[in-house]
Design a protein around this motif. Structure first.
Motif, PDB file in Angstrom:
ATOM      1  N   TRP A 198     -11.924  74.637  36.751  1.00 37.27           N
ATOM      2  CA  TRP A 198     -11.177  75.324  35.692  1.00 37.27           C
ATOM      3  C   TRP A 198      -9.699  75.262  36.023  1.00 37.27           C
ATOM      4  CZ3 TRP A 198     -13.109  76.189  31.179  1.00 37.27           C
ATOM      5  CH2 TRP A 198     -14.471  76.481  31.029  1.00 37.27           C
ATOM      6  N   VAL A 199      -8.893  75.087  35.014  1.00 37.92           N
ATOM      7  CA  VAL A 199      -7.436  75.078  35.183  1.00 37.92           C
ATOM      8  C   VAL A 199      -6.857  76.043  34.153  1.00 37.92           C
ATOM      9  CG1 VAL A 199      -5.328  73.685  35.124  1.00 37.92           C
ATOM     10  CG2 VAL A 199      -7.484  72.649  35.883  1.00 37.92           C
ATOM     11  N   LEU A 217     -10.048  85.051  37.149  1.00 33.39           N
ATOM     12  CA  LEU A 217      -9.631  84.314  38.360  1.00 33.39           C
ATOM     13  C   LEU A 217     -10.301  84.928  39.595  1.00 33.39           C
ATOM     14  CD1 LEU A 217      -5.804  83.677  37.741  1.00 33.39           C
ATOM     15  CD2 LEU A 217      -7.634  81.966  37.863  1.00 33.39           C
ATOM     16  N   ALA A 218     -10.296  86.265  39.671  1.00 34.58           N
ATOM     17  CA  ALA A 218     -10.886  86.940  40.835  1.00 34.58           C
ATOM     18  C   ALA A 218     -12.396  86.703  40.874  1.00 34.58           C
ATOM     19  CB  ALA A 218     -10.575  88.430  40.783  1.00 34.58           C
ATOM     20  N   ALA A 219     -13.049  86.775  39.714  1.00 30.58           N
ATOM     21  CA  ALA A 219     -14.513  86.601  39.676  1.00 30.58           C
ATOM     22  C   ALA A 219     -14.887  85.176  40.052  1.00 30.58           C
ATOM     23  CB  ALA A 219     -15.042  86.951  38.286  1.00 30.58           C
ATOM     24  N   CYS A 220     -14.109  84.194  39.569  1.00 29.10           N
ATOM     25  CA  CYS A 220     -14.408  82.796  39.920  1.00 29.10           C
ATOM     26  C   CYS A 220     -14.241  82.605  41.418  1.00 29.10           C
ATOM     27  CB  CYS A 220     -13.483  81.840  39.166  1.00 29.10           C
ATOM     28  SG  CYS A 220     -13.942  81.635  37.439  1.00 29.10           S
ATOM     29  N   SER A 221     -13.152  83.122  41.983  1.00 32.23           N
ATOM     30  CA  SER A 221     -12.930  82.959  43.425  1.00 32.23           C
ATOM     31  C   SER A 221     -14.071  83.599  44.210  1.00 32.23           C
ATOM     32  CB  SER A 221     -11.604  83.599  43.854  1.00 32.23           C
ATOM     33  OG  SER A 221     -10.572  82.963  43.168  1.00 32.23           O
ATOM     34  N   PRO A 226     -14.810  76.751  41.158  1.00 33.18           N
ATOM     35  CA  PRO A 226     -13.476  76.194  41.342  1.00 33.18           C
ATOM     36  C   PRO A 226     -12.537  76.522  40.185  1.00 33.18           C
ATOM     37  CG  PRO A 226     -15.174  74.520  41.684  1.00 33.18           C
ATOM     38  CD  PRO A 226     -15.858  75.731  41.126  1.00 33.18           C
ATOM     39  N   VAL A 227     -11.338  76.992  40.536  1.00 35.85           N
ATOM     40  CA  VAL A 227     -10.340  77.316  39.501  1.00 35.85           C
ATOM     41  C   VAL A 227      -8.963  77.165  40.136  1.00 35.85           C
ATOM     42  CG1 VAL A 227     -10.370  79.809  39.999  1.00 35.85           C
ATOM     43  CG2 VAL A 227      -9.671  79.020  37.746  1.00 35.85           C
ATOM     44  N   ARG A 228      -8.014  76.625  39.384  1.00 39.67           N
ATOM     45  CA  ARG A 228      -6.650  76.551  39.891  1.00 39.67           C
ATOM     46  C   ARG A 228      -5.647  76.846  38.792  1.00 39.67           C
ATOM     47  NH1 ARG A 228      -8.435  70.999  39.474  1.00 39.67           N
ATOM     48  NH2 ARG A 228      -6.795  69.909  38.334  1.00 39.67           N
TER      49      ARG A 228
END
Ligand SMILES: Cc1ncc(COP(=O)(O)O)c(C=O)c1O
Length: 289
Positions: A198-199, A217-221, A226-228
């Motif tokens: 995810w971007v 963002l916090a949940a993905c981490s 993957p998220v940036r």
């Protein structure tokens, strides 16, 4: 279902809620605001919304008329009075009333208004079938100032962008800035799935620090998804496997068309469903559910 309005701490029925025509929020969009929703009739991330309101106010030199604790009490008070199963809350602070003219140097008494009514989420099809969006190249009023990213009252550019979106059968306009970077939705943040990750655009390009965005963002981490945070171009959107927008009221909505062109196979995809589930889990955890 009911709507209640609090003005400077006094509660009114909607038809009796009035502010002066000399209020600079009315005259110039000289105001900051937050949109909050409840889960189980309790406001989600209220402290974060109040902190963001304070930050927006500071950036445009509006002094909050009362402390954040009192604002929190007033928000909670309107929710309790409205008594809806779920409510939205629009909390705004304007620079207050003053003489006509743009000089903000008068001794302002900022006006605070809280409108709390029944939550009206998008129709279920938005989630099951996804929505179309358009890209809309523009420069928003605030972007060329130090206050970029503040949540200020003047959304006229977004009103125009959304009108164009509706004309094209789309439900949101994605704002593209002068450099060709996709910034955010008119009133949402945007994520695209590209090359296995995810971007989402970074905050330093002058977008709103969305509370839904931060929760995602916090949940993905936390779940090794993957998220940036990186710039996105319009062509990135067109080649993305999946795209979604997110906001407090709409949560996570799959985007299946960008400028009339299908995203992936034109159907909401499994990666967006996963993010949506992770978001719901984060809400449940945060609300003690
Ligand atoms: C310009 C803009 N970006 C993003 C968002 C999403 O922010 P949040 O998730 O805090 O609701 C909003 C919400 O209204 C917005 O107006």
């Amino acid at each position: 279902m009911s709507t209640v309005v609090s003005i400077d701490g006094e509660v009114f029925a909607p038809e009796d809620a009035k502010v002066s025509v000399f209020d600079r929020g009315f005259l110039y969009g000289d105001s900051v605001f937050e949109t909050i929703r409840t889960y189980g009739a309790r406001p989600f991330r209220l402290a974060e919304h109040l902190a963001r309101l304070a930050d927006s106010a500071e950036r445009v030199f509006i002094e909050l008329p009362v402390g954040l604790e009192q604002l929190a009490e007033e928000v909670q008070g309107t929710i309790a009075l409205a008594g809806n199963p779920e409510s939205y809350v629009r909390l705004m602070v304007t620079r207050g009333s003053g003489p006509l003219g743009l000089d903000s140097g008068f001794r302002a008494h900022p006006t605070r208004v809280i409108i709390t009514g029944p939550l009206a989420p998008p129709p279920p099809e938005a989630y099951t079938d996804g929505i179309g969006v358009i890209t809309f190249q523009t420069q928003r009023v605030i972007e060329s100032t130090d206050a970029a990213g503040a949540k200020v009252g003047n959304y006229l550019v977004v009103v125009l962008a959304l009108r164009k979106a509706r004309e094209q059968g789309a439900a949101e306009a994605l704002i593209v800035d002068g450099s060709g970077s996709v910034a955010e939705g008119g009133s949402s943040n945007v994520f695209a799935h590209l090359d296995g990750s995810w971007v989402t655009p970074p905050l330093d390009i002058g977008i709103l620090a969305g509370i839904t965005r931060a929760t995602i963002l916090a949940a993905c981490s936390a779940h090794a998804v993957p998220v940036r945070e990186e710039r996105l171009s319009v062509s990135d959107l067109h080649r993305a496997a999946e795209v979604f927008i997110c906001s407090s009221i709409r949560e996570v909505i799959p985007v299946v068309r960008v400028d009339g062109q299908a995203v992936g196979d034109g159907r909401p995809g499994p990666r967006t469903r996963l993010v949506s589930e992770l978001f719901s889990q984060a809400v449940a955890e945060s609300m003690g559910g």
